[in-house]
Design a protein around this motif. Structure first.
Motif, mmCIF file in Angstrom:
data_model
loop_
_atom_site.group_PDB
_atom_site.id
_atom_site.type_symbol
_atom_site.label_atom_id
_atom_site.label_comp_id
_atom_site.label_asym_id
_atom_site.label_seq_id
_atom_site.Cartn_x
_atom_site.Cartn_y
_atom_site.Cartn_z
ATOM 1 N N TRP A 1 -2.873 -14.541 7.672
ATOM 2 C CA TRP A 1 -3.901 -15.588 6.926
ATOM 3 C C TRP A 1 -5.098 -16.069 7.775
ATOM 4 C CZ3 TRP A 1 -5.876 -20.500 8.120
ATOM 5 C CH2 TRP A 1 -6.415 -21.271 6.924
ATOM 6 N N THR B 1 -5.013 -6.339 4.144
ATOM 7 C CA THR B 1 -4.296 -7.255 3.004
ATOM 8 C C THR B 1 -4.628 -7.080 1.576
ATOM 9 O OG1 THR B 1 -5.339 -9.147 4.349
ATOM 10 C CG2 THR B 1 -5.110 -9.788 2.063
ATOM 11 N N PHE B 2 -3.347 -6.595 1.251
ATOM 12 C CA PHE B 2 -3.111 -6.119 -0.173
ATOM 13 C C PHE B 2 -2.190 -7.272 -0.924
ATOM 14 C CE2 PHE B 2 -2.881 -2.078 2.293
ATOM 15 C CZ PHE B 2 -4.396 -1.729 1.832
ATOM 16 N N TRP B 3 -1.931 -6.955 -2.240
ATOM 17 C CA TRP B 3 -1.108 -8.139 -2.852
ATOM 18 C C TRP B 3 0.167 -8.139 -2.403
ATOM 19 C CZ3 TRP B 3 3.435 -6.612 -5.176
ATOM 20 C CH2 TRP B 3 3.648 -5.302 -5.534
ATOM 21 N N TRP B 4 0.585 -6.908 -1.759
ATOM 22 C CA TRP B 4 2.203 -7.140 -1.176
ATOM 23 C C TRP B 4 2.179 -7.489 0.243
ATOM 24 C CZ3 TRP B 4 1.946 -3.828 2.889
ATOM 25 C CH2 TRP B 4 1.240 -2.734 2.736
ATOM 26 N N THR B 5 0.958 -7.618 0.877
ATOM 27 C CA THR B 5 1.127 -7.949 2.400
ATOM 28 C C THR B 5 1.906 -9.205 2.643
ATOM 29 O OG1 THR B 5 -1.030 -7.102 2.616
ATOM 30 C CG2 THR B 5 -0.318 -8.486 4.385
ATOM 31 N N THR B 6 1.682 -10.301 1.947
ATOM 32 C CA THR B 6 2.431 -11.519 2.387
ATOM 33 C C THR B 6 3.991 -11.246 2.218
ATOM 34 O OG1 THR B 6 0.604 -13.017 2.178
ATOM 35 C CG2 THR B 6 2.873 -14.003 1.888
ATOM 36 N N GLU C 1 -2.924 2.429 0.204
ATOM 37 C CA GLU C 1 -1.990 1.435 -0.023
ATOM 38 C C GLU C 1 -0.717 1.465 -0.581
ATOM 39 O OE1 GLU C 1 -2.353 -2.557 -2.992
ATOM 40 O OE2 GLU C 1 -4.095 -1.101 -2.701
ATOM 41 N N TRP C 2 -0.483 2.344 -1.746
ATOM 42 C CA TRP C 2 0.923 2.074 -2.210
ATOM 43 C C TRP C 2 1.726 2.817 -1.155
ATOM 44 C CZ3 TRP C 2 3.667 6.822 -3.253
ATOM 45 C CH2 TRP C 2 2.884 7.945 -3.099
#
Length: 258
Positions: A248, A147-152, A63-64
């Motif tokens: 989404w 989908t990660f916290w930074w995706t959007t 992810e990172w």
């Protein structure tokens, strides 16, 4: 007279060299790769309609690292845009005002951008599905990121990167330089529209046609308004809807209809 003629020829050669370098570092290179890609697709055993084109793909399974690579790719893709502003600045004048990329008329730019988004965005979606039905457009996957916290936020930045690259280089910069080379209105509009379509050829024939039409409309508007800001706004919104909307839908529709 001879010295003036020699200087004019030297200036033309320098402008053409500059254009070649800028495009070679940015969307011109994308166009070449895209042309090779469509040739490969058309000569493959699999039908064009059964092939897939991926945008905003994952760059690392961790992810990172994926997020880091995504941000770095966006930042370095915008370096040619900075180069364009630098080249226009050293040739004289304020490059931001010259391209109409400033905040002198924010509400008018926003209104025009929203209008362009409606004029281009809705027909563009219809053209995509028509191309899919006709078998001349590949299945475009605009946001296959996990989908990660930074995706959007990353998808929004990716949409901004595309808008800045295309509208400031293909429209703002090229229109400026080609006019200096003596090209006329419709020659500039049509040639830059074909360039816009060519670097989308990897998606199939349908997106090529759709982006040429978009290039003609955007080019005509820029010639009339003298501002790239409405074009950037329209392009950014269209790509946000495509990238974030797709992400989404992938994340939520299975739960809603499952």
């Amino acid at each position: 007279m001879t010295r003036a003629l020699s200087w004019a020829r030297l200036r033309r050669r320098r402008l053409w060299s500059e254009i070649a370098i800028v495009l070679g570092l940015s969307l011109g290179a994308s166009a070449v790769y895209s042309i090779v890609s469509i040739i490969a697709r058309l000569t493959a055993e699999t039908a064009l309609a059964d092939q897939t084109a991926t945008i905003n793909g994952s760059l690392n399974p961790r992810e990172w690292l994926d997020g880091t690579y995504q941000v770095l790719a966006i930042v370095f893709a915008l370096v040619p845009v900075a180069l364009v502003f630098y080249l226009l600045a050293i040739s004289g004048g304020n490059p931001f005002r010259r391209l109409g990329f400033d905040l002198r008329a924010p509400w008018r730019d926003l209104g025009r951008g929203l209008l362009l988004m409606l004029v281009i965005g809705v027909p563009g979606i219809a053209l995509y599905f028509a191309g899919r039905a006709a078998g001349i457009t590949v299945d475009v996957v605009p946001a296959p990121l996990d989908t990660f916290w930074w995706t959007t936020p990353v998808l929004i930045l990716s949409a901004l990167r595309a808008a800045l690259q295309e509208e400031l280089i293909v429209v703002g910069y090229l229109f400026t330089r080609l006019r200096q080379l003596g090209w006329q209105k419709w020659r500039i509009i049509l040639s830059t529209a074909v360039l816009r379509g060519s670097y989308h050829l990897y998606q199939g024939i349908g997106p090529f046609v759709g982006n040429v039409v978009m290039g003609v409309v955007f080019g005509w508007c820029y010639w009339r308004w003298g501002r790239t800001m409405p074009l950037v706004v329209a392009h950014w919104i269209i790509d946000i809807l495509s990238f974030v909307g797709y992400a989404w839908a992938v994340a939520n529709l299975p739960a809603l209809f499952g």
